[in-house]
Structures are given as structure tokens and as C-alpha cells.
Design a protein around this motif. Sequence first.
Motif, PDB file in Angstrom:
ATOM      1  N   THR A 160       0.804  -1.228   0.000  1.00 28.97           N
ATOM      2  CA  THR A 160       0.000   0.000   0.000  1.00 28.97           C
ATOM      3  C   THR A 160       0.834   1.273   0.000  1.00 28.97           C
ATOM      4  N   ARG A 161       2.103   1.155   0.405  1.00 31.56           N
ATOM      5  CA  ARG A 161       3.007   2.297   0.543  1.00 31.56           C
ATOM      6  C   ARG A 161       2.515   3.292   1.601  1.00 31.56           C
ATOM      7  N   ARG A 162       1.719   2.817   2.531  1.00 28.95           N
ATOM      8  CA  ARG A 162       1.248   3.634   3.643  1.00 28.95           C
ATOM      9  C   ARG A 162       2.146   3.392   4.842  1.00 28.95           C
ATOM     10  N   PRO A 163       2.449   4.437   5.643  1.00 31.62           N
ATOM     11  CA  PRO A 163       3.301   4.271   6.823  1.00 31.62           C
ATOM     12  C   PRO A 163       2.752   3.238   7.800  1.00 31.62           C
ATOM     13  N   VAL A 164       3.681   2.503   8.401  1.00 35.40           N
ATOM     14  CA  VAL A 164       3.341   1.497   9.411  1.00 35.40           C
ATOM     15  C   VAL A 164       4.305   1.658  10.588  1.00 35.40           C
ATOM     16  N   PRO A 165       3.906   1.188  11.770  1.00 33.12           N
ATOM     17  CA  PRO A 165       4.837   1.220  12.896  1.00 33.12           C
ATOM     18  C   PRO A 165       6.071   0.376  12.594  1.00 33.12           C
ATOM     19  N   LEU A 166       7.210   0.792  13.151  1.00 31.96           N
ATOM     20  CA  LEU A 166       8.437   0.021  12.972  1.00 31.96           C
ATOM     21  C   LEU A 166       8.238  -1.376  13.541  1.00 31.96           C
ATOM     22  N   PRO A 167       8.578  -2.419  12.780  1.00 28.42           N
ATOM     23  CA  PRO A 167       8.483  -3.777  13.312  1.00 28.42           C
ATOM     24  C   PRO A 167       9.397  -3.928  14.532  1.00 28.42           C
ATOM     25  N   PRO A 168       9.012  -4.769  15.496  1.00 29.70           N
ATOM     26  CA  PRO A 168       9.809  -4.937  16.716  1.00 29.70           C
ATOM     27  C   PRO A 168      11.282  -5.283  16.454  1.00 29.70           C
ATOM     28  N   ALA A 169      11.562  -6.153  15.474  1.00 28.65           N
ATOM     29  CA  ALA A 169      12.957  -6.529  15.186  1.00 28.65           C
ATOM     30  C   ALA A 169      13.756  -5.329  14.683  1.00 28.65           C
ATOM     31  N   LEU A 170      13.133  -4.494  13.896  1.00 27.19           N
ATOM     32  CA  LEU A 170      13.802  -3.299  13.378  1.00 27.19           C
ATOM     33  C   LEU A 170      14.080  -2.314  14.519  1.00 27.19           C
ATOM     34  N   ARG A 171      13.079  -2.079  15.345  1.00 25.23           N
ATOM     35  CA  ARG A 171      13.250  -1.171  16.475  1.00 25.23           C
ATOM     36  C   ARG A 171      14.358  -1.671  17.401  1.00 25.23           C
ATOM     37  N   ALA A 172      14.359  -2.968  17.685  1.00 19.54           N
ATOM     38  CA  ALA A 172      15.371  -3.540  18.574  1.00 19.54           C
ATOM     39  C   ALA A 172      16.776  -3.402  17.990  1.00 19.54           C
ATOM     40  N   ALA A 173      16.903  -3.556  16.678  1.00 15.55           N
ATOM     41  CA  ALA A 173      18.202  -3.421  16.033  1.00 15.55           C
ATOM     42  C   ALA A 173      18.699  -1.982  16.050  1.00 15.55           C
ATOM     43  N   LEU A 174      17.791  -1.024  15.978  1.00 13.20           N
ATOM     44  CA  LEU A 174      18.169   0.379  15.896  1.00 13.20           C
ATOM     45  C   LEU A 174      18.394   1.045  17.253  1.00 13.20           C
ATOM     46  N   GLU A 175      17.763   0.560  18.287  1.00 12.56           N
ATOM     47  CA  GLU A 175      17.887   1.207  19.602  1.00 12.56           C
ATOM     48  C   GLU A 175      19.335   1.384  20.071  1.00 12.56           C
ATOM     49  N   PRO A 176      20.240   0.412  19.855  1.00 10.77           N
ATOM     50  CA  PRO A 176      21.623   0.633  20.296  1.00 10.77           C
ATOM     51  C   PRO A 176      22.352   1.754  19.546  1.00 10.77           C
ATOM     52  N   LEU A 177      21.817   2.195  18.422  1.00  7.23           N
ATOM     53  CA  LEU A 177      22.436   3.253  17.626  1.00  7.23           C
ATOM     54  C   LEU A 177      21.946   4.657  17.973  1.00  7.23           C
ATOM     55  N   VAL A 178      20.912   4.748  18.792  1.00  8.23           N
ATOM     56  CA  VAL A 178      20.299   6.035  19.085  1.00  8.23           C
ATOM     57  C   VAL A 178      21.232   6.903  19.926  1.00  8.23           C
ATOM     58  N   VAL A 179      21.380   8.150  19.496  1.00 16.62           N
ATOM     59  CA  VAL A 179      22.137   9.153  20.253  1.00 16.62           C
ATOM     60  C   VAL A 179      21.198  10.302  20.576  1.00 16.62           C
ATOM     61  N   SER A 180      21.485  11.012  21.653  1.00 20.65           N
ATOM     62  CA  SER A 180      20.607  12.123  22.020  1.00 20.65           C
ATOM     63  C   SER A 180      21.130  13.417  21.463  1.00 20.65           C
TER      64      SER A 180
END
Length: 145
Positions: free
Chosen positions: A125-145
Motif C-alpha cells: 500500500t506504501r502507507r506508513p506502518v509502525p516500525l516492526p519490533p525486530a527493526l526497532r530492537a536493532a536500531l535502539e543501540p544506535l540512538v544518540v541524544s
Amino acid sequence: MTMPARGTRADYRHFLPITTRWMDNDVYGHVNNVVYYSYFDTVVNEYLIRRDALDIHGGNVIGLVVESACRYMASLAFPEPVTAGLRVGRLGNSSVAYEIALFDGDADLAAAEGRFVHVYVDRSTRRPVPLPPALRAALEPLVVS
């Protein structure tokens, strides 16, 4: 206008060595500006694929680039290696702001810094969706403030 200070390796969370290619250089003897964006794309997708956070061939969720930018501070050139540094500046509900630095070999100061924003959408559909849990978990260690 005051430019922000050049980033250092300590500012980034994940690193990927990239081998420059002869065709990366332009007539002026340095890596062409459009190639920097290819390096950005490479470090982000390498990170996601290796962590099984993104199925580029059959996943229901894909990332679309909706914004990109780059600041060039020093030249990169073939045959010197490049190291790409990656971090996440913002982790939203359906979007991610990736921040990338390119370092000339083992240099501590970034030669270029860029960003791009992915909005994650349903493949059909090309409509926005919430980030899948696996994607969010992979990205959290990269987050900087």
C-alpha cells in the motif's frame, strides 16, 4: 552562519569499512558527491540486513527515503579506503533519521557527514506502518541524544 563541528569516530556507534573504486572518482580526482549517498545507503542497509531487521526481498515493510542531506568537509579519493560511521538521531513510530559520517581511512575527523530519513511503509500500500519490533530492537543501540 556557524557550521557545526566536524564529527569524530566517538560520535558514531557502528562502523563499516568501504573499499573505494576507480569509478567512484570524478574528473577532479576525488570521490564524486553522488557516491557519498551510495556509501550512506550501504552502511544503513548492511547494518539492517546483517541483524535480520530488514528483509529486502520479501518483507511486508520497506523503508522509503523521504529526506537526505550531506555536508562535505574534506575530499575522499580512490584508492584510499573509507570508513562509514552510523548512528540514529531519531527513532520515531514509523520513521528513522539515520546519521552517517564518512572517514578517510583511519582518520578521526569526518570527511563528510550526512543524514537520511526512512519512513517505513507497507510494501503493497506504501502507507506508513509502525516500525516492526525486530527493526526497532536493532536500531535502539544506535540512538544518540
